[in-house]
Scaffold this active site. Structure first.
Site, PDB file in Angstrom:
ATOM      1  N   HIS A  56     -31.269 -82.347  37.439  1.00 35.70           N
ATOM      2  CA  HIS A  56     -30.539 -81.314  38.182  1.00 35.70           C
ATOM      3  C   HIS A  56     -30.005 -81.908  39.477  1.00 35.70           C
ATOM      4  CE1 HIS A  56     -32.264 -77.393  36.315  1.00 35.70           C
ATOM      5  NE2 HIS A  56     -32.183 -78.349  35.407  1.00 35.70           N
ATOM      6  N   GLU A  99     -30.074 -80.785  42.550  1.00 33.81           N
ATOM      7  CA  GLU A  99     -31.006 -80.700  43.673  1.00 33.81           C
ATOM      8  C   GLU A  99     -32.066 -81.790  43.606  1.00 33.81           C
ATOM      9  OE1 GLU A  99     -30.350 -76.275  42.472  1.00 33.81           O
ATOM     10  OE2 GLU A  99     -30.250 -78.239  41.503  1.00 33.81           O
TER      11      GLU A  99
END
Length: 156
Positions: free
Chosen positions: A52, A54
């Site tokens: 991901h 993040e």
């Protein structure tokens, strides 16, 4: 520098993901007005559920700073973090999270649940809806195109 400036940088990363056929999500970690970590969604490319935006941005920031505590940093991300990413945000002690589009299916900062409101040892500040229209439109167009491609495949 302000929230719009850093969200624009996250959007640029989201566009890069889009051009690789990934769900267009981008993220930047900022310390004292300087970007110290970037990330974008690469789940399909890396064949990894952990890839991901993040997580990648947090990992890059930790490597650059030489430690796991990001308590002086802010995260800018184009989509509301999921439970996994919210956990990484809590564990890395990010001071503040700024996101663009709300995620009604997996958002864990307000949409489905607010994990930051639970009694964990760290609770970052949160600002949602920054450049929401631009972030949401990019995601909507991606999924619209994906559905059209699937429908075309089913006709063959």
């Amino acid at each position: 520098m302000d929230d719009i400036c850093f969200m624009r940088q996250a959007l640029e990363l989201a566009w890069e993901s889009l051009h690789e056929g990934e769900v267009p999500v981008g993220a930047v970690v900022v310390k004292n007005g300087v970007v110290i970590g970037t990330g974008r969604n690469r789940r399909e490319l890396n064949k990894n559920a952990l890839a991901h935006a993040e997580i990648e941005a947090i990992d890059n920031a930790c490597k650059r700073l030489g430690g796991w505590r990001l308590w002086e940093c802010e995260l800018y991300v184009t989509l509301e973090p999921c439970p996994m990413c919210a956990g990484a945000i809590i564990n890395s002690r990010l001071r503040r999270v700024v996101f663009g589009a709300y995620d009604k299916k997996a958002g864990s900062c307000s949409s489905v649940i607010n994990l930051f409101a639970l009694p964990y040892n760290h609770r970052p500040e949160v600002a949602g809806g920054v450049m929401e229209n631009e972030c949401s439109t990019l995601l909507s167009e991606f999924f619209k195109q994906l559905r059209a491609e699937k429908a075309k495949e089913n006709q063959i």
